[in-house]
Design an enzyme around this catalytic site. Structure first.
Site, mmCIF file in Angstrom:
data_model
loop_
_atom_site.group_PDB
_atom_site.id
_atom_site.type_symbol
_atom_site.label_atom_id
_atom_site.label_comp_id
_atom_site.label_asym_id
_atom_site.label_seq_id
_atom_site.Cartn_x
_atom_site.Cartn_y
_atom_site.Cartn_z
ATOM 1 N N PRO A 26 14.493 -20.391 -9.743
ATOM 2 C CG PRO A 26 13.352 -21.351 -11.524
ATOM 3 C CD PRO A 26 14.171 -21.702 -10.323
ATOM 4 C CD GLN A 82 11.681 -23.032 -13.848
ATOM 5 O OE1 GLN A 82 11.060 -21.976 -13.785
ATOM 6 N NE2 GLN A 82 11.657 -23.925 -12.884
ATOM 7 C CB CYS A 113 4.042 -21.538 -12.518
ATOM 8 S SG CYS A 113 3.453 -19.832 -12.365
ATOM 9 C CE LYS A 155 10.676 -25.451 -7.657
ATOM 10 N NZ LYS A 155 10.948 -24.022 -7.449
ATOM 11 C CG ASN A 217 11.319 -25.113 -3.666
ATOM 12 O OD1 ASN A 217 10.425 -24.795 -4.442
ATOM 13 N ND2 ASN A 217 11.999 -24.214 -2.994
ATOM 14 N N GLY A 218 10.809 -25.494 -0.418
ATOM 15 C CA GLY A 218 9.691 -25.009 0.386
ATOM 16 C C GLY A 218 10.091 -24.749 1.822
ATOM 17 C CG ASP A 219 7.836 -23.424 4.378
ATOM 18 O OD1 ASP A 219 7.581 -22.468 3.619
ATOM 19 O OD2 ASP A 219 6.959 -24.073 4.965
ATOM 20 N N GLY A 241 14.272 -20.510 -2.692
ATOM 21 C CA GLY A 241 13.643 -19.400 -3.395
ATOM 22 C C GLY A 241 13.541 -18.183 -2.505
ATOM 23 N NE ARG A 242 8.099 -18.276 -0.401
ATOM 24 C CZ ARG A 242 7.287 -18.536 0.618
ATOM 25 N NH1 ARG A 242 6.512 -17.590 1.105
ATOM 26 N NH2 ARG A 242 7.239 -19.748 1.145
#
Length: 382
Positions: A26, A82, A113, A155, A217-219, A241-242
């Site tokens: 999200p 979420q 967050c 998460k 999650n991440g990179d 995500g990104r």
């Protein structure tokens, strides 16, 4: 074309078979129904595509903006929502409304967050430090969702900062309280989105949480990154995500990689232009043409990243206001330009690390279950 090393297993979350084991994270202002549909068109309909963060309190109060945000497509299944909350009571009530009115098939809880307006009130990545309160919130959602058979996942981040790591306790508590999966963004709140994600923390969480899936999650900016994460950490699936900003076709590449098939090459600019036009049409359907095209503007730099497009045309696209204007502008792009080599580099917000803003005395007692004052008043979407 590159080839995946091996196929990965589908993911079982409650009654849902998530195949491939890929989740769209999200993202505020991004993962509305239009963007989710676009990602699903490229990826598998049985992966998870999570809507923007929804505040439990706003559901209870039936805030009009929030109720629009929980719009799902007619064929969107499973519907993933979420939910953010800091009060077990409002979390339970919001969950009962969601499942009682059949508004979602899966609920993910946000404890990751890092935004100061959230952490300064004890929410987001600050909250798992308060172990008993965290436990009560997870328990409240799980119990409220259980009668309807709606799985709840959780998460979170590694911790507040390097001196206050919370992820192992958070994973064990979530598992104990009936969460059907946990996901770790392998950064601290202090890192925000800067630096490099510590994938070794995902591996440690996988060792600590043994009865439910662990997602990393991440990179993840390419399908190869996703395969590397699974190989290096043993995680059961990935949360992206990104990496998909301006690249909804990444979900097609992930599907191929996770099924052991050749990973498709990136699209030429002509294909990107068609996808951009499709995104604009979906947003116009969802928000109306004026608002939808204004919403599309922030995606332009991501779609065009790495392509040699002139500054004037970039500026015009970033100010587009109608579908007719969008048609004219994308028609000026060179359709033969190949996908750039540097497109797998980080995209989206990165920023700098910084001290996490917390409520006064927040770190004094991790067992204190007092509900933070005012944190539930935050708006949906982050």
């Amino acid at each position: 074309m590159s080839t995946a090393l091996h196929a990965t297993k589908p993911l079982k979350i409650g009654r849902h078979l998530v195949d491939p084991a890929v989740v769209l994270a999200p993202m505020a202002g991004i993962t509305n129904v239009a963007f989710r549909q676009l990602c699903r068109e490229f990826g598998s309909p049985t992966s998870l595509y999570v809507c923007e963060m929804i505040t439990a309190r706003a559901i209870v109060e039936r805030d009009s903006k929030t109720m629009q945000m929980i719009t799902f497509g007619e064929d969107e299944r499973p519907r993933s929502m979420q939910l953010y909350g800091v009060d077990p009571k409002s979390m339970a009530e919001a969950t009962r409304i969601i499942v009682g009115e059949d508004r979602a098939d899966h609920i993910d809880m946000n404890f990751g967050c890092p935004v100061p307006k959230v952490t300064r009130k004890g929410g987001g990545a600050a909250l798992p430090y308060k172990r008993q309160l965290f436990r009560q919130i997870v328990r409240a959602a799980v119990r409220a969702a259980e009668p309807a058979g709606v799985p709840v996942t959780v998460k979170f981040r590694i911790g507040i900062d390097d001196d206050h790591l919370t992820y192992l306790d958070a994973g064990r508590i979530a598992e104990d309280e009936g969460a059907q999966a946990v996901a770790l963004h392998a950064r601290t709140a202090a890192q925000r989105y800067s630096g490099q994600a510590d994938w070794s923390a995902i591996a440690r969480l996988k060792e600590a949480v043994t009865s439910v899936p662990v997602l990393g999650n991440g990179d993840i900016f390419s399908a190869r990154d996703a395969l590397d994460m699974v190989a290096k950490t043993g995680c059961d699936g990935v949360v992206v995500g990104r990496g998909c900003l301006g690249r909804p076709w990444l979900f097609g590449e992930l599907q191929a990689a996770f099924r052991g098939e050749p990973i498709p090459e990136g699209p030429r600019l002509g294909q990107v232009a068609s996808i951009l036009r499709r995104h604009g049409a979906l947003l116009a359907d969802f928000l109306g043409e004026d608002k939808g095209l204004r919403d599309l503007r922030k995606h332009m730099a991501w779609y065009l990243k790495g392509f040699p497009v002139g500054a004037e045309l970039r500026r015009s696209l970033a100010m587009v206001s109608t579908l007719a204007e969008l048609d004219d502008l994308v028609g000026r792009l060179d359709p033969t330009l190949e996908f750039p080599d540097n497109a797998d580099e980080p995209r989206g917000r990165q920023g700098s690390p910084g001290k996490v803003v917390l409520p006064e005395g927040w770190l004094d007692d991790p067992e204190d279950a007092t509900v933070p004052v005012g944190a539930d008043e935050l708006h949906s979407g982050g």
